[in-house]
Design a protein around this motif. Structure first.
Motif, short mmCIF file in Angstrom:
data_model
loop_
_atom_site.label_atom_id
_atom_site.label_comp_id
_atom_site.label_asym_id
_atom_site.label_seq_id
_atom_site.Cartn_x
_atom_site.Cartn_y
_atom_site.Cartn_z
N LYS A 2 -1.13 5.59 13.39
CA LYS A 2 -1.17 4.20 13.84
C LYS A 2 -2.44 3.54 13.29
CE LYS A 2 -1.90 3.35 18.31
NZ LYS A 2 -1.68 3.05 19.73
N GLU A 11 -0.64 -3.25 16.28
CA GLU A 11 -0.04 -1.91 16.23
C GLU A 11 0.84 -1.77 14.99
OE1 GLU A 11 2.15 -0.68 19.70
OE2 GLU A 11 2.59 1.29 18.83
N TRP A 59 2.20 1.13 12.04
CA TRP A 59 2.37 2.56 11.76
C TRP A 59 2.70 2.74 10.29
CZ3 TRP A 59 2.26 6.60 15.49
CH2 TRP A 59 2.02 6.15 16.80
N GLY A 95 3.97 -6.57 21.78
CA GLY A 95 3.98 -5.11 21.80
C GLY A 95 4.31 -4.59 23.18
N ALA A 108 -0.48 8.95 21.66
CA ALA A 108 -0.59 8.19 20.42
C ALA A 108 -1.50 8.91 19.44
CB ALA A 108 -1.13 6.80 20.72
N PRO A 160 -4.72 -0.45 13.31
CA PRO A 160 -4.79 -1.76 14.00
C PRO A 160 -4.37 -2.93 13.12
CG PRO A 160 -6.99 -0.98 13.42
CD PRO A 160 -6.04 0.11 13.03
N SER A 197 2.41 4.52 25.38
CA SER A 197 1.71 5.59 24.69
C SER A 197 1.75 6.88 25.49
CB SER A 197 0.27 5.18 24.43
OG SER A 197 -0.39 6.23 23.80
#
Ligand code: SAM
Length: 394
Positions: free
Chosen positions: A139, A191, A193, A31, A38, A141, A35
């Protein structure tokens, strides 16, 4: 014909009724998100029929139980693009005066915020560098958490930033027009989305707008991929009844793809063609057979090609010339005059810098002046500093 990557396909593509479907992706990207703002749970879902609005924070269960969602709003949209095209994408949004402000950026992934919430209608903004535009549901986890936010979707697509590309994971199921499609994007190990869009004409049917095509070994150039990806992205229906003229046809990847589809082609280029397409070549345009697809090589620069070289019945203009957009569009206008039956144009615009996308209004105006009514400018996953320019008389 187009070849798709071997599948794993259906496993990566699931209806939300089967939330366990996507297997874990073993190879994960590193990643590198930056940000800025975010967002988390930025979404508001409104069920139009009952005028009910549910603010999602703390209302996850209600959202998951919604099956018919007529209207969606979010504070954010996200765009999936070719890594390296983020700046041009932002320039496009600015030029359109959409009022969209950069919110968060990762290679191949850009989120925007605006003063008023976005609805699905915002996704029709003509941003050529966006291969996919989604209402952002924020977003998460884990993939599962991102996926849970997409309960309203009929189909879920999976995308990931991997090996410096924004990849779509092959999906066996084709979206229907009007269907709500969820997209889960993996940007890093923790991460993910979630986003939603509605499938519509001229939108790629593929996850992340990535057709995952594999070029056949016999193709003499990558142009085979560019043509096949464009045909798939825009769902263009060329048939053996069409005759194409292609400027900049050597060595012949596009011509090969067209011949494989049974479509005859006049190629204009002073350079040499590959043997694989010369096998279908005719010596004189007037000698074109009627029972099989043929290729006529007009071996000269485009500016010297005449009406006689084209002959009758040309229905599509294509160009892959290494020339500026201005030169290509000037030739396009001239060829459309010489062959008035041309109903479609597909040009690979070659840019020295993607920021030349600022000239888009002039490119589109030239095509409108020629008489085309439906115009699309789109960067494809196989493009580098290139854009596909499509024009149709509908
Ligand atoms: C990227 S290659 C085209 C690849 C080709 N479409 C294929 O399918 O393999 C660009 C081509 O544009 C041609 N070209 C450049 N300027 C041209 C012009 N003024 N007229 C015709 N062809 C031109 C070059 O000779 C070169 O073969």
């Amino acid at each position: 014909m187009a070849t798709r990557l071997p599948a794993a396909n259906s496993a990566y593509c699931s209806a939300v009724k089967n939330p366990d479907a996507p297997p874990p992706m073993t190879a994960r990207s590193r990643g590198c998100g930056r940000s800025l703002m975010a967002p988390s749970w930025p979404c508001r879902v409104a069920l139009e029929s009952t005028k009910l609005t549910i603010h999602l924070a703390g209302w996850d269960r209600h959202f998951q139980s919604l099956r018919t969602v007529n209207h969606l709003e979010s504070e954010f949209v996200f765009a999936l693009c070719n890594p390296g095209s983020e700046k041009a994408l932002k320039l496009e949004a600015d030029a359109l005066a959409l009022g969209w402000r950069l919110s968060y950026q990762h290679r191949g992934f850009v989120t925007f915020k605006a003063d008023a919430p976005f609805s699905l209608d915002a996704l029709t903004a003509p941003l050529a560098c966006a291969r996919r535009l989604c209402l952002s549901l924020g977003k998460a986890p884990t993939r599962e958490e991102a996926q849970q936010r997409l309960d309203a979707a009929a189909l879920i697509h999976y995308a990931r930033y991997f090996e410096r590309k924004m990849q779509g994971l092959p999906c066996a199921e084709s979206p229907q027009m009007g269907q709500l499609i969820g997209t889960v994007v993996e940007l890093g190990p923790t991460e993910f989305w979630a986003g939603l869009h509605r499938h519509a004409p001229f939108l790629s049917p593929d996850p992340a707008g990535d057709a995952g095509l594999v070029m056949p070994l016999e193709s003499p150039s990558r142009a085979w991929l560019k043509l096949e990806e464009a045909l798939r992205f825009f769902a263009l229906a060329l048939t053996p009844a069409d005759v194409v003229v292609e400027l900049g046809c050597a060595p012949g990847g596009v011509v090969l793809a067209l011949l494989q589809r049974g479509i005859s082609t006049i190629g204009v280029d002073p350079a040499k063609m590959a043997d694989v397409v010369l096998a279908s070549a005719i010596a004189k345009r007037a000698e074109a057979p009627t029972h099989k697809p043929w290729f006529f090589h007009c071996r000269k620069p485009a500016a010297l090609a005449s009406k006689r070289d084209l002959g009758p019945g040309v229905t599509w203009f294509m160009s892959d010339m290494n020339q500026s957009p201005e030169v290509v569009l000037k030739e396009c206008a001239r060829f459309c005059k010489m062959a008035p039956a041309i109903r479609g144009v597909l040009i690979t615009l070659k840019l020295t810098d993607l920021l030349q996308i600022e000239d888009k209004p002039q490119w589109l105006a030239t095509l409108t002046d020629i008489g085309f009514t439906t115009l699309r400018l789109q960067q494809l996953s196989v493009h580098h500093k290139e854009l596909a320019l499509l024009a149709l008389k509908l």
